[in-house]
Write a protein that holds these residues in place. Structure first.
Motif, short mmCIF file in Angstrom:
data_model
loop_
_atom_site.label_atom_id
_atom_site.label_comp_id
_atom_site.label_asym_id
_atom_site.label_seq_id
_atom_site.Cartn_x
_atom_site.Cartn_y
_atom_site.Cartn_z
N GLU A 235 0.78 -1.17 -0.01
CA GLU A 235 0.06 0.05 0.13
C GLU A 235 1.04 1.28 0.02
OE1 GLU A 235 -2.53 -0.21 3.28
OE2 GLU A 235 -3.55 -2.04 2.63
N GLY A 237 2.47 4.47 1.18
CA GLY A 237 2.93 5.15 2.45
C GLY A 237 2.28 6.14 2.94
N GLU A 238 2.30 6.45 4.06
CA GLU A 238 1.61 7.80 4.82
C GLU A 238 2.58 8.92 4.95
OE1 GLU A 238 -1.38 8.96 8.72
OE2 GLU A 238 -0.76 6.80 8.10
N VAL A 239 2.27 10.00 4.58
CA VAL A 239 3.05 11.20 4.21
C VAL A 239 2.88 12.12 5.46
CG1 VAL A 239 3.83 13.21 3.03
CG2 VAL A 239 3.41 11.03 1.81
N PHE A 240 3.86 12.67 6.37
CA PHE A 240 3.64 13.54 7.31
C PHE A 240 4.19 14.97 7.01
CE2 PHE A 240 3.47 9.38 9.49
CZ PHE A 240 2.28 9.52 10.27
N LYS A 249 4.65 13.62 15.38
CA LYS A 249 3.67 12.52 14.50
C LYS A 249 4.10 11.29 14.12
CE LYS A 249 1.44 16.70 12.23
NZ LYS A 249 1.80 17.34 10.99
N TYR A 253 2.63 7.80 15.11
CA TYR A 253 2.38 6.66 14.12
C TYR A 253 2.89 5.43 14.35
CZ TYR A 253 2.30 4.19 9.70
OH TYR A 253 2.21 3.40 8.72
#
Length: 259
Positions: A235, A237-240, A249, A253
């Motif tokens: 999937e 990735g999640e961006v901060f 953050k 996570y």
């Protein structure tokens, strides 16, 4: 000197791999000789000094003969292909039993001085075939060798265990497994590839080895695959966005993932 080198025909490590409904590995046209077994063949050829006989042995379906042809091109003198549907699904225990029976059969024509393997097969990565063979054949096992040399009838190896090097020695006959540091594989030229096509490959089955079918395949295995599912696709990735609180953050996570 007579040396047996055990090799395996495996799926290309770059290809997608999956288990079928039967729990067996799905094989395709991209199967190749196990890369670490190329070092085993090279080491067997080096240790034979050109005066002995190097016999490549492999158990597998019909297309496993391609892996044996590769071993012959790398310098093995002849090959044995154990091809029997009853051996399909063999785990390490059953595979070692069949290989040991093959080696014992070869010893009837003259003693086998050394059995060489790669340190692991890249499809299963158990690295236990050398030890299992040693148990079946009642021979000393010198494993994970990064150097190997013969001194008369003694085999001496060096291997790295964590941060220290060990030097081990055993009298022949013995089992030897080598890492990819043991040698530089001399890849065959066109002449060697053509010569390999003329070298003999003998096909045998469980009956030839005098092995009952319950000693090989799924019946002779100590492990069985109960279920297999395809690995889910990766999937995004999640961006901060870091506005001065990026560290917090990220920590939050990680803590959330670990719960």
């Amino acid at each position: 000197m007579r040396i047996v080198v055990c090799v395996k025909h495996v799926p290309d490590v770059q290809a997608e791999r999956a288990l079928g409904e039967s729990g067996f590995l799905v094989r395709g046209d991209d199967d190749v000789l196990n890369e670490l077994d190329e070092n085993a063949v090279q080491e067997a050829v080096n240790l034979s000094g050109g005066d002995g006989e190097v016999i490549a042995v492999s158990m597998g379906p019909e297309d496993a003969v391609d892996g044996l042809r590769r071993a012959l091109a790398l310098g093995a003198d002849r090959a044995i292909h154990i091809c029997d549907d009853r051996a399909a699904g063999s785990d390490v225990l059953a595979t070692a039993r069949v290989l040991a029976a093959t080696i014992n059969r070869l010893s009837e024509d003259g003693s086998i001085d050394l059995v060489v393997t790669g340190m692991a097969a890249l499809d299963g990565m158990t690295a236990t075939i050398p030890s299992a063979l040693a148990a079946h054949l009642d021979l000393p096992a010198l494993t994970f060798a990064k150097t190997a040399e013969l001194d008369g009838t003694a085999l001496r190896i060096t291997r790295t265990m964590k941060v220290n090097d060990e030097v081990l020695e055993a009298d022949l006959p013995a089992i030897l497994s080598v890492t990819d540091q043991a040698n530089e594989v001399m890849y065959p030229n066109f002449k060697a590839i053509m010569a390999a096509k003329k070298k003999p490959i003998d096909e045998i089955d469980l009956d030839d080895l005098g092995l009952a079918e319950e000693l090989a395949g799924v019946a002779g295995s100590g492990t069985k695959v109960k279920a297999a599912t395809q690995r889910p696709p990766r999937e995004a990735g999640e961006v901060f966005n870091d506005a001065g609180d990026g560290g917090k953050k990220l920590a939050d996570y990680i803590l959330g993932v670990m719960k």
